[in-house]
Design a protein around this motif. Structure first.
Motif, short mmCIF file in Angstrom:
data_model
loop_
_atom_site.label_atom_id
_atom_site.label_comp_id
_atom_site.label_asym_id
_atom_site.label_seq_id
_atom_site.Cartn_x
_atom_site.Cartn_y
_atom_site.Cartn_z
N ASP A 118 0.82 -1.22 0.00
CA ASP A 118 0.00 0.00 0.00
C ASP A 118 0.86 1.27 0.00
O ASP A 118 0.57 2.21 -0.75
N GLY A 119 1.90 1.31 0.84
CA GLY A 119 2.75 2.51 0.93
C GLY A 119 3.48 2.79 -0.38
O GLY A 119 3.35 3.89 -0.95
N PRO A 120 4.23 1.82 -0.92
CA PRO A 120 4.90 2.05 -2.21
C PRO A 120 3.91 2.36 -3.33
O PRO A 120 4.20 3.14 -4.23
N GLY A 121 2.70 1.78 -3.24
CA GLY A 121 1.67 2.05 -4.25
C GLY A 121 1.25 3.51 -4.22
O GLY A 121 1.05 4.14 -5.27
N LEU A 122 1.14 4.08 -3.03
CA LEU A 122 0.76 5.50 -2.90
C LEU A 122 1.84 6.40 -3.50
O LEU A 122 1.53 7.36 -4.21
N ILE A 123 3.11 6.07 -3.26
CA ILE A 123 4.21 6.90 -3.78
C ILE A 123 4.15 6.93 -5.31
O ILE A 123 4.26 7.97 -5.94
N LYS A 124 3.97 5.76 -5.90
CA LYS A 124 3.87 5.69 -7.37
C LYS A 124 2.64 6.45 -7.87
O LYS A 124 2.67 7.08 -8.92
N ALA A 125 1.56 6.39 -7.11
CA ALA A 125 0.33 7.10 -7.51
C ALA A 125 0.57 8.61 -7.52
O ALA A 125 0.15 9.30 -8.44
N LEU A 126 1.27 9.12 -6.50
CA LEU A 126 1.53 10.57 -6.45
C LEU A 126 2.43 10.99 -7.61
O LEU A 126 2.25 12.07 -8.19
N GLU A 127 3.39 10.13 -7.95
CA GLU A 127 4.27 10.43 -9.10
C GLU A 127 3.44 10.49 -10.38
O GLU A 127 3.58 11.40 -11.19
N GLU A 128 2.55 9.50 -10.53
CA GLU A 128 1.76 9.41 -11.76
C GLU A 128 0.75 10.55 -11.87
O GLU A 128 0.62 11.20 -12.91
N ASP A 129 0.02 10.82 -10.78
CA ASP A 129 -1.07 11.80 -10.85
C ASP A 129 -0.58 13.24 -10.85
O ASP A 129 -1.20 14.11 -11.45
N PHE A 130 0.53 13.50 -10.13
CA PHE A 130 0.95 14.90 -9.97
C PHE A 130 2.39 15.13 -10.41
O PHE A 130 2.89 16.26 -10.31
N GLY A 131 3.08 14.09 -10.83
CA GLY A 131 4.49 14.22 -11.22
C GLY A 131 5.35 14.69 -10.06
O GLY A 131 6.32 15.41 -10.26
N LEU A 132 5.00 14.29 -8.85
CA LEU A 132 5.79 14.81 -7.72
C LEU A 132 6.50 13.71 -6.94
O LEU A 132 6.05 12.57 -6.87
N THR A 133 7.64 14.09 -6.38
CA THR A 133 8.31 13.23 -5.41
C THR A 133 8.12 13.90 -4.05
O THR A 133 8.09 15.12 -3.96
N VAL A 134 7.99 13.09 -3.03
CA VAL A 134 7.59 13.65 -1.73
C VAL A 134 8.78 14.15 -0.90
O VAL A 134 8.59 14.86 0.08
N LYS A 135 9.98 13.80 -1.34
CA LYS A 135 11.18 14.20 -0.56
C LYS A 135 11.18 15.72 -0.35
O LYS A 135 11.00 16.48 -1.29
N GLY A 136 11.36 16.14 0.88
CA GLY A 136 11.44 17.57 1.18
C GLY A 136 10.09 18.26 1.33
O GLY A 136 10.05 19.44 1.68
#
Ligand code: NAP
Length: 292
Positions: A118-136
Motif C-alpha cells: 500500500d505505501g509504495p503504491g501511494l508513492i507511485k500514484a503521487l508520481e503518476e497523478d501529480f508528477g511529484l516526489t515527496v522528498k522535502g
C-alpha cells in the motif's frame, strides 16, 4: 466460473482450472482486484486464474494451507484479514514488521511470505497523478492511525519528506505507530482531528492525503474543514469509490490539484503482481480493466 469462492470450494478443490491467485476478504464480492490482475496475467500470457475467496475470520491459516497444497502462487488480503494473514506468515518484509499488517502473500518454496504494497503504491500514484516526489515536502495524512493510513505514513517517513503531520481521531493509535517509525530525516508531528488542530497546520503543508474512510458514504462529513483547503494544496483521497468524494470536490472548487485512490489501488496491485510473477504488469491495461 463463480463470482466468489469459499473455504468449502478450497476443501473440495471445486475451483477453476489454473486458479493460482486470489483476493481473500470477508466480504469480498465487491473487490475489483480480479479484473485488474486477470487483464495483466492474460496480456503477459501467464496461464493463471485470479479468483475472489470469501474466507471467514479465523479460517485464514487453513485457507493458506489449502492454497499452498493446490499450487497457488499467492494472494492479496483485504479487510478484515490483514492482521490474521500476517500472523500466518513464515517470513515478513520490513514494511509488514513496521506496520503489523500484510496485504500481499507469496507462497514460495513451501513458505508463506508477507508483504505490504500500500505505501509504495501511494508513492507511485503521487508520481503518476501529480508528477511529484515527496522528498522535502510537508505532508498531512488524515486517518494516519488506520490500516491504509499507517502504511502511507510509514512509507512517507521512509521517503524523506521534511515534515509529516499525522492526524487521527483516536490519537492513541498514532502514539503506538510513531514508536515503531524508524528515525529518519523526517520530522513527525502527531495531532488529533479537531478543526483547531487541522487549521493550525494546513497552511504549512503542500500535500494533504485522506486515509480515513470518511467520504465513502454520501452523507459523510469532510475529514478536514473546507476553509483549510486552498489552491496551494495537492489533495489525494485514498477512496476511489465514489471517484469524486466531497473532499475532492471541495478541494477542486478551491483551486487545489486533486486525485482519487484509483491510482494507488492499481499501483499497489502492480507491485503485488511483480512479487508473485517477477514481471512488471501493464498498469494502463489494469486501469482500463477496472474502469470498464
Ligand atoms: P481502517 O483501518 O478502518 O481505518 C479507518 C480510518 O478512518 C481510521 O483512521 C479512523 O479513525 C478513521 N475514521 C473512520 N470514521 C471516522 C470518523 N467518523 N471521523 C474521523 N475519522 C474516522 O480502514 P482502512 O483499511 O485504513 O481504509 C481507509 C480508507 O482507505 C478506505 O476508504 C479504503 O477504501 C481506502 N483504501 C484505499 C486503498 C487504495 O488502494 N486506494 C487501499 C487501502 C484503503 P480511528 O482510528 O479514530 O477509528
Amino acid at each position: 466460473m463463480k463470482h466468489v469462492y469459499t473455504i468449502d470450494d478450497l476443501r473440495e478443490k471445486a475451483l477453476p482450472v489454473n486458479a493460482k491467485l486470489a483476493v481473500l476478504g470477508y466480504p469480498v464480492s465487491h473487490s475489483a482486484s480480479p479484473q485488474m490482475h486477470q487483464a495483466a496475467l492474460d496480456a503477459l500470457g501467464i496461464d493463471a486464474c485470479y479468483i475472489r475467496l470469501e474466507i471467514e475470520p479465523g479460517n485464514v491459516s487453513e485457507a493458506f494451507g489449502l492454497m499452498q497444497s493446490l499450487g497457488f502462487i499467492g494472494c492479496n488480503v483485504t479487510i478484515p484479514h490483514k492482521l490474521e494473514a500476517m500472523e500466518c506468515c513464515d517470513e515478513l518484509s520490513a514494511s509488514v514488521k513496521a506496520l503489523g499488517v500484510a496485504n500481499t502473500i507469496h507462497f514460495k518454496d513451501g513458505r508463506i511470505m508477507g508483504d505490504n504494497t500500500d505505501g509504495p503504491g501511494l508513492i507511485k500514484a503521487l508520481e503518476e497523478d501529480f508528477g511529484l516526489t515527496v522528498k522535502g515536502s510537508n505532508i498531512l495524512v488524515l486517518g494516519a492511525g488506520g490500516g491504509a493510513g499507517k502504511a502511507i505514513s510509514t512509507q512517507l517517513n521512509r521517503e524523506g519528506c521534511a515534515n509529516l503531520y499525522l492526524s487521527n481521531r483516536t490519537v492513541s493509535k498514532l502514539e503506538k505507530m510513531a514508536e515503531n517509525l524508524p528515525l529518519t530525516e523526517t520530522r513527525v508531528h502527531l495531532l488529533g482531528n479537531s478543526s483547531t488542530e487541522l487549521e493550525a497546520i494546513a497552511g504549512e503543508v503542500q500535500i494533504i492525503i485522506n486515509a480515513t474512510s470518511m467520504g465513502m458514504k454520501p452523507d459523510d462529513c469532510l475529514p478536514i474543514p473546507v476553509r483549510c483547503l486552498t489552491a496551494q494544496h495537492i489533495v489525494y483521497d485514498a477512496i476511489y469509490n465514489p471517484p469524486l468524494t466531497s473532499l475532492l470536490e471541495s478541494a477542486r472548487d478551491r483551486g487545489a490539484a486533486v486525485a482519487n485512490g484509483l491510482s494507488m489501488l492499481i499501483h499497489q496491485g502492480a507491485i503485488s503482481f511483480e512479487i508473485w510473477t517477477g514481471k512488471q504488469p501493464d498498469t494502463g491495461l489494469m486501469k482500463k480493466a477496472i474502469s470498464t
